[in-house]
Design an enzyme around this catalytic site. Sequence first.
Site, PDB file in Angstrom:
ATOM      1  N   LYS A 170     -34.715  14.328  46.312  1.00 28.38           N
ATOM      2  CA  LYS A 170     -33.374  14.849  46.055  1.00 28.38           C
ATOM      3  C   LYS A 170     -32.302  13.834  46.467  1.00 28.38           C
ATOM      4  CE  LYS A 170     -34.618  19.745  46.741  1.00 28.38           C
ATOM      5  NZ  LYS A 170     -34.189  21.008  47.390  1.00 28.38           N
TER       6      LYS A 170
ATOM      7  N   TYR B  47     -33.946  25.883  38.487  1.00 29.94           N
ATOM      8  CA  TYR B  47     -33.620  26.822  39.568  1.00 29.94           C
ATOM      9  C   TYR B  47     -33.183  28.176  38.993  1.00 29.94           C
ATOM     10  CZ  TYR B  47     -33.912  23.148  43.170  1.00 29.94           C
ATOM     11  OH  TYR B  47     -34.345  22.166  44.034  1.00 29.94           O
TER      12      TYR B  47
ATOM     13  N   ASN C 130     -32.502  19.344  51.765  1.00 26.83           N
ATOM     14  CA  ASN C 130     -33.833  19.341  52.387  1.00 26.83           C
ATOM     15  C   ASN C 130     -34.789  18.327  51.768  1.00 26.83           C
ATOM     16  OD1 ASN C 130     -34.203  20.678  50.031  1.00 26.83           O
ATOM     17  ND2 ASN C 130     -34.958  22.583  50.916  1.00 26.83           N
TER      18      ASN C 130
ATOM     19  N   HIS D 253     -38.125  18.366  46.599  1.00 25.97           N
ATOM     20  CA  HIS D 253     -38.620  19.559  45.897  1.00 25.97           C
ATOM     21  C   HIS D 253     -40.104  19.382  45.633  1.00 25.97           C
ATOM     22  CE1 HIS D 253     -39.271  22.695  42.895  1.00 25.97           C
ATOM     23  NE2 HIS D 253     -39.959  21.782  42.228  1.00 25.97           N
TER      24      HIS D 253
ATOM     25  N   GLU E 114     -43.137  22.476  35.351  1.00 23.39           N
ATOM     26  CA  GLU E 114     -42.079  21.595  35.871  1.00 23.39           C
ATOM     27  C   GLU E 114     -42.318  20.135  35.476  1.00 23.39           C
ATOM     28  OE1 GLU E 114     -41.766  22.470  40.076  1.00 23.39           O
ATOM     29  OE2 GLU E 114     -40.838  24.426  39.678  1.00 23.39           O
TER      30      GLU E 114
HETATM   31  P1  IDP Z   1     -38.150  25.576  48.006  1.00 26.86           P
HETATM   32  O1  IDP Z   1     -37.408  24.309  47.629  1.00 26.86           O
HETATM   33  O2  IDP Z   1     -38.685  25.501  49.418  1.00 26.86           O
HETATM   34  O3  IDP Z   1     -39.206  25.965  46.994  1.00 26.86           O
HETATM   35  P2  IDP Z   1     -36.439  27.684  46.890  1.00 26.86           P
HETATM   36  O4  IDP Z   1     -36.285  29.049  47.484  1.00 26.86           O
HETATM   37  O5  IDP Z   1     -37.176  27.543  45.611  1.00 26.86           O
HETATM   38  O6  IDP Z   1     -37.098  26.763  48.059  1.00 26.86           O
HETATM   39  O7  IDP Z   1     -34.988  27.093  46.764  1.00 26.86           O
HETATM   40  C1  IDP Z   1     -34.754  25.921  46.017  1.00 26.86           C
HETATM   41  C2  IDP Z   1     -33.728  25.066  46.740  1.00 26.86           C
HETATM   42  O8  IDP Z   1     -32.498  25.772  46.823  1.00 26.86           O
HETATM   43  C3  IDP Z   1     -34.091  24.749  48.202  1.00 26.86           C
HETATM   44  O9  IDP Z   1     -34.988  23.668  48.326  1.00 26.86           O
HETATM   45  C4  IDP Z   1     -32.719  24.443  48.787  1.00 26.86           C
HETATM   46  O10 IDP Z   1     -32.289  23.129  48.448  1.00 26.86           O
HETATM   47  C5  IDP Z   1     -31.837  25.444  48.054  1.00 26.86           C
HETATM   48  N1  IDP Z   1     -31.680  26.690  48.835  1.00 26.86           N
HETATM   49  C6  IDP Z   1     -32.569  27.704  48.962  1.00 26.86           C
HETATM   50  N2  IDP Z   1     -32.084  28.677  49.754  1.00 26.86           N
HETATM   51  C7  IDP Z   1     -30.834  28.273  50.125  1.00 26.86           C
HETATM   52  C8  IDP Z   1     -29.814  28.837  50.949  1.00 26.86           C
HETATM   53  O11 IDP Z   1     -29.928  29.951  51.510  1.00 26.86           O
HETATM   54  N3  IDP Z   1     -28.668  28.102  51.094  1.00 26.86           N
HETATM   55  C9  IDP Z   1     -28.491  26.895  50.488  1.00 26.86           C
HETATM   56  N4  IDP Z   1     -29.416  26.327  49.715  1.00 26.86           N
HETATM   57  C10 IDP Z   1     -30.587  26.983  49.536  1.00 26.86           C
HETATM   58 MG    MG Z   2     -38.951  26.616  45.044  1.00 23.98          MG
END
Ligand code: IDP
Ligand code: MG
Length: 155
Positions: free
Chosen positions: A9, A49, A112, A115, A126
Amino acid sequence: MEKTLIILKPSCVQRALVGQVINRFQRKGLTIAGMKMMQLDEQILREHYAHLVDKPFFPSLLRSMMATPVIVMCLVGKEVVSVVRAMVGATNSRVAAPGTIRGDYGMSGQENIVHASDSPENGDIEVARFFKPDEIFTYQPITTPAIYNDQERNY
Ligand code: IDP
Ligand code: MG
């Protein structure tokens, strides 16, 4: 062959962690089947997303994911999706376990670093979303017999 889509990312690109994160996947014994740099746009992110488009943080997530170009990778290996999810760690970097990529490199729920696909079905979907068929390569690394036994390598 099981595939997973990795996105390094903008948080990874901006903080110059690209090499370190790729190195973790390679030293684990995973094979890079495809890799390129690309600029994501709103259209592909709304698809990728789709489960988050109604969340209040979605506009912020969109901006974050378009802030710089990203590196997309297709990794292959036995049970690669679950192996990579374990290496990546929990979504929120502050609670991700030390030793995971997010746990070692991040402090944010959104920023974070990486992905990774969450199921083999989504791995296929994907990879097809981000790569053309001729951008994915099938080859047998010479290290394979040192990474898997005879049974394991028939994945
Ligand atoms: P993942 O990346 O661990 O699979 P997902 O729930 O699929 O998690 O969410 C996709 C991305 O959306 C996360 O990696 C993060 O960057 C962002 N995200 C998820 N939840 C939050 C939140 O509560 N606040 C801000 N960003 C979030
Ligand atoms: Mg995810």
